[in-house]
Scaffold this active site. Structure first.
Site, PDB file in Angstrom:
ATOM      1  N   GLY A   1      35.664  67.228  45.662  1.00 56.26           N
ATOM      2  CA  GLY A   1      34.645  66.538  46.457  1.00 56.26           C
ATOM      3  C   GLY A   1      33.179  66.725  45.820  1.00 56.26           C
TER       4      GLY A   1
ATOM      5  N   GLY B   1      31.457  64.425  44.821  1.00 57.96           N
ATOM      6  CA  GLY B   1      30.663  63.209  45.550  1.00 57.96           C
ATOM      7  C   GLY B   1      30.137  63.561  46.863  1.00 57.96           C
TER       8      GLY B   1
ATOM      9  N   GLU C   1      26.470  61.432  39.436  1.00 57.64           N
ATOM     10  CA  GLU C   1      27.748  62.194  39.253  1.00 57.64           C
ATOM     11  C   GLU C   1      28.426  61.932  38.277  1.00 57.64           C
ATOM     12  OE1 GLU C   1      30.037  61.267  42.890  1.00 57.64           O
ATOM     13  OE2 GLU C   1      31.766  62.415  41.978  1.00 57.64           O
TER      14      GLU C   1
ATOM     15  N   ASP D   1      36.591  67.724  29.435  1.00 58.82           N
ATOM     16  CA  ASP D   1      37.380  66.294  29.355  1.00 58.82           C
ATOM     17  C   ASP D   1      36.704  65.707  28.029  1.00 58.82           C
ATOM     18  OD1 ASP D   1      38.699  66.954  31.473  1.00 58.82           O
ATOM     19  OD2 ASP D   1      37.779  65.443  32.718  1.00 58.82           O
ATOM     20  N   ILE D   2      37.647  65.408  26.998  1.00 54.00           N
ATOM     21  CA  ILE D   2      37.145  64.540  25.992  1.00 54.00           C
ATOM     22  C   ILE D   2      36.367  63.374  26.396  1.00 54.00           C
ATOM     23  CG2 ILE D   2      37.989  63.044  23.921  1.00 54.00           C
ATOM     24  CD1 ILE D   2      40.052  65.113  23.227  1.00 54.00           C
TER      25      ILE D   2
ATOM     26  N   THR E   1      35.879  84.315  40.275  1.00 47.68           N
ATOM     27  CA  THR E   1      34.751  83.827  39.703  1.00 47.68           C
ATOM     28  C   THR E   1      35.122  83.410  37.967  1.00 47.68           C
ATOM     29  OG1 THR E   1      33.545  85.760  38.914  1.00 47.68           O
ATOM     30  CG2 THR E   1      33.002  84.894  40.978  1.00 47.68           C
ATOM     31  N   LYS E   2      36.196  83.735  37.606  1.00 51.81           N
ATOM     32  CA  LYS E   2      36.718  83.691  35.919  1.00 51.81           C
ATOM     33  C   LYS E   2      36.739  82.113  35.957  1.00 51.81           C
ATOM     34  CE  LYS E   2      37.410  86.723  33.472  1.00 51.81           C
ATOM     35  NZ  LYS E   2      36.443  87.599  33.052  1.00 51.81           N
TER      36      LYS E   2
ATOM     37  N   GLY F   1      45.888  43.933  50.362  1.00 57.25           N
ATOM     38  CA  GLY F   1      46.805  44.556  49.431  1.00 57.25           C
ATOM     39  C   GLY F   1      47.091  43.256  48.446  1.00 57.25           C
TER      40      GLY F   1
ATOM     41  N   CYS G   1      42.147  40.810  55.258  1.00 57.86           N
ATOM     42  CA  CYS G   1      42.524  40.107  53.756  1.00 57.86           C
ATOM     43  C   CYS G   1      43.892  39.865  53.784  1.00 57.86           C
ATOM     44  CB  CYS G   1      41.979  40.956  52.471  1.00 57.86           C
ATOM     45  SG  CYS G   1      41.767  39.928  51.093  1.00 57.86           S
TER      46      CYS G   1
ATOM     47  N   HIS H   1      36.735  41.944  53.959  1.00 53.48           N
ATOM     48  CA  HIS H   1      36.973  43.197  54.333  1.00 53.48           C
ATOM     49  C   HIS H   1      35.527  43.973  54.872  1.00 53.48           C
ATOM     50  CE1 HIS H   1      40.347  43.887  51.358  1.00 53.48           C
ATOM     51  NE2 HIS H   1      39.817  42.838  50.664  1.00 53.48           N
TER      52      HIS H   1
ATOM     53  N   GLU I   1      35.527  46.617  56.481  1.00 47.44           N
ATOM     54  CA  GLU I   1      35.441  48.089  56.240  1.00 47.44           C
ATOM     55  C   GLU I   1      34.418  48.501  55.171  1.00 47.44           C
ATOM     56  OE1 GLU I   1      37.992  46.175  55.506  1.00 47.44           O
ATOM     57  OE2 GLU I   1      39.022  46.821  53.649  1.00 47.44           O
TER      58      GLU I   1
HETATM   59  N1  GLN Z   1      46.377  39.413  47.471  1.00 48.80           N
HETATM   60  C1  GLN Z   1      45.663  38.751  48.233  1.00 48.80           C
HETATM   61  C2  GLN Z   1      44.773  37.592  47.508  1.00 48.80           C
HETATM   62  O1  GLN Z   1      44.514  37.973  46.567  1.00 48.80           O
HETATM   63  C3  GLN Z   1      44.749  39.624  49.349  1.00 48.80           C
HETATM   64  C4  GLN Z   1      43.858  40.259  48.685  1.00 48.80           C
HETATM   65  C5  GLN Z   1      43.348  41.547  49.512  1.00 48.80           C
HETATM   66  O2  GLN Z   1      44.050  42.015  50.523  1.00 48.80           O
HETATM   67  N2  GLN Z   1      42.201  42.220  48.868  1.00 48.80           N
HETATM   68  O3  GLN Z   1      44.195  36.773  48.316  1.00 48.80           O
END
Ligand code: GLN
Length: 548
Positions: free
Chosen positions: A28, A30, A151, A158-159, A198-199, A363, A390, A514, A516
């Site tokens: 965490g 970030g 950040e 890490d390489i 703490t190691k 999705g 979406c 979206h 959100e």
């Molecule tokens: N797969 C769908 C598209 O490409 C929806 C994309 C999404 O949900 N972000 O339109």
């Protein structure tokens, strides 16, 4: 993405806080950095952030959410790591694609310049060419801001992270001491007999020092606060003053991390070290809206089913956060019930039926489509408040086409290329697109909202600007039939369908975008707020009937 190579102008006078991680990822850092940034912003500073992702992908767009969590979308269409979402939410800023530095971007740019002949005569190398490019990106992103949090993703050692740490070493060498601060976030585990160890911290700081970096601050992630003895040990072995060792104990809600950071005095220490203390607002004049928002008492609980295909909170992080923000604004505890769209066994179906509201998120691909369509049907038939985002919006169109319009085999062309009724079809501008990375319809676009609709009510406006990430959309050929079935497309961008709703339903809203990604504590995304409010309103109406 800036493509011009510009030389840094040191008169810009930014301050930089570099945040590295020790022992393991997922500590965490970030959130810790963003929380510190929040407090600096409350003290009157203009704070921005850069997230470094040491992978070879140019951006996060082509990555599976199971590995890195959701792909966060910025207003300029940048597809980035979800940590940028935390910075946007905690700092209440809008960032741009160049605030996410990846190895893919840096190498691609250097190689393109090599091909263009920009380095004629030179051997092109990680040092100085790639490290210069990394420094340039950090400086450009910081331009115009007082403080830039940087950040470094991954763990020291890490390489992949090496060129970045070398770039930061050079950066510190080039800047004045009071402009740079290195904070190392590390794990302090408990031994079997309850002792804070703490190691691992000592080892990761040793690793840092072997590449020429000495942390100024060590932040110990532990289940509890660090004991005085633990802090003293870390101070001694990591060569920092004991006042520079801070605790970062587990808290029940990430939105309370800034309160904890303040309590620890980390913000004051950072300001003092960066020579900012005299410019900071006096403690009494600082904004304290954050505390007020995140410490509200809740008076109700609402359960929302999230019908997706990744059983991983991070894969839908911004949705979880938007629901929390809606909770802050309604004094409600919003609980998310996970429903697996791909394997909707009895337990999952029970959760769907128990939920007060249903969200079908975004999705890609056919897996889980059946379950998502069934969830839409359930919400529509049983008057359960519904929000489709979406792909969720698209599945609502498919459901209505199949079950209301009677187009039995209707589908999205994404899921079934040969469907006789492609009610969701590929965007015309996508026909010629061959590359997968960064080629969708991305970023902020304006939607016109029809007056007198639910969407108009939700947004309180006749337009909204939200972020997009899609390749498919409603096929206009089916518009008449969908509208005849009762679907109202209340938001449009030219002839694209952006928002849908069902007037004969308590709350049924879908968005091709979206929302959100623009939700913030104190400013919840309107569709999420409206979803929670509709559940509360239904409940009030029900209890009203009982007592009447
Ligand atoms: N797969 C769908 C598209 O490409 C929806 C994309 C999404 O949900 N972000 O339109």
């Amino acid at each position: 993405m800036p493509t011009e190579f510009t030389d840094y102008d040191p008169s810009l006078g930014n301050k930089f806080v570099f945040v590295t991680g020790g022992v393991m990822s997922g500590l965490g850092k970030g959130i810790t950095a963003a929380s510190t940034g929040r407090l600096l912003a409350d003290a009157g500073f203009d704070v921005t952030a850069v997230k470094i992702d040491p992978y070879l992908n140019v951006d996060a767009g082509t990555m599976n959410p199971y590995q890195h969590g959701e792909v966060y979308v910025l207003k300029d269409g940048g597809e980035v790591d979800l940590d940028l979402g935390s910075y946007e939410r905690f700092l209440d800023i809008d960032m741009t694609f160049d605030h996410n530095v990846t190895t893919g971007k840096a190498y691609r740019h250097v190689i393109e310049r090599e091909r263009a002949g920009d380095y004629l005569g030179d051997t092109v190398q990680i040092i100085p060419h790639v490290t210069d490019d990394i420094k340039r990106r950090i400086r450009e992103a910081a331009e115009g801001h007082d403080v830039c949090l940087v950040e470094v993703g991954g763990t020291v050692g890490d390489i992949e992270g090496m060129p970045y740490l070398e770039a930061l070493r050079q950066f510190a060498h080039e800047e004045a001491d009071e402009d740079i601060l290195f904070a190392h976030v590390t794990l302090v585990p408990y031994s079997k007999n309850g002792e804070q160890k703490t190691k691992p911290t000592q080892h990761s700081v040793k690793e840092l020092r072997s590449i020429g970096l000495q942390p100024d601050i060590v932040i110990g992630r532990c289940a509890d606060r660090l004991e005085p003895r633990t802090r003293e040990k870390i101070a001694l072995f990591c060569d920092v003053p004991v006042e520079a060792v801070f605790s970062n104990p587990d808290v029940e809600d990430i939105y309370r991390v800034p309160l904890m950071v303040e309590d620890e005095g980390l913000d004051e220490y950072v300001m003092a070290e960066l020579d900012l203390a005299s410019r900071a607002l006096p403690a009494d004049d600082r904004a304290d809206g954050w505390r007020e928002i995140v410490t509200r008492e809740t008076t109700a609980t609402v359960e929302v089913a999230l019908v997706g295909k990744y059983a991983l909170e991070d894969a839908y992080l911004s949705i979880h956060e938007a629901l929390k923000h809606a909770g802050f604004e309604t004094n409600t505890d919003v609980e998310v019930l996970w429903v697996d769209a791909d394997e909707m066994d009895d337990a999952h179906a029970d959760r769907l039926r128990r939920a007060d509201g249903v969200i079908v998120p975004g999705g890609f691909g056919a897996r889980g489509a059946r379950g998502k369509i069934d969830a839409v049907e359930y919400a529509r038939e049983y008057d359960v408040p519904f929000l489709g985002l979406c792909l969720g919006f698209q599945m609502a169109v498919v459901e209505v086409a199949r079950n209301v319009c009677g187009l039995e085999d209707a589908h999205s062309a994404e899921m079934q290329a040969d469907t006789p009724h492609p009610v969701i079809d590929i965007l015309p501008e996508q026909y010629e697109v061959e590359e997968m990375g960064g080629t969708m319809r991305l970023g902020a676009h304006e939607t016109a909202i029809e007056a007198g609709t639910l969407a108009n009510d939700v947004y309180g406006d006749t337009a909204c600007t939200e972020r997009h990430r899609h390749r498919y959309e409603v096929n206009p050929e089916y518009l008449d039939r969908l509208e005849a079935a009762g679907l109202v497309f209340s938001g449009r961008a030219d002839n694209r369908m952006e928002i849908l709703e069902l007037p004969d339903h308590p709350f049924f809203l879908g968005t091709q975008f979206h929302p959100e990604f623009r939700s913030r504590p104190g400013r919840a995304s309107p569709p999420f707020l409206a979803l929670v409010e509709s559940v509360l309103a239904e409940r009030a109406a029900d209890t009203g009937e009982v007592t009447a």
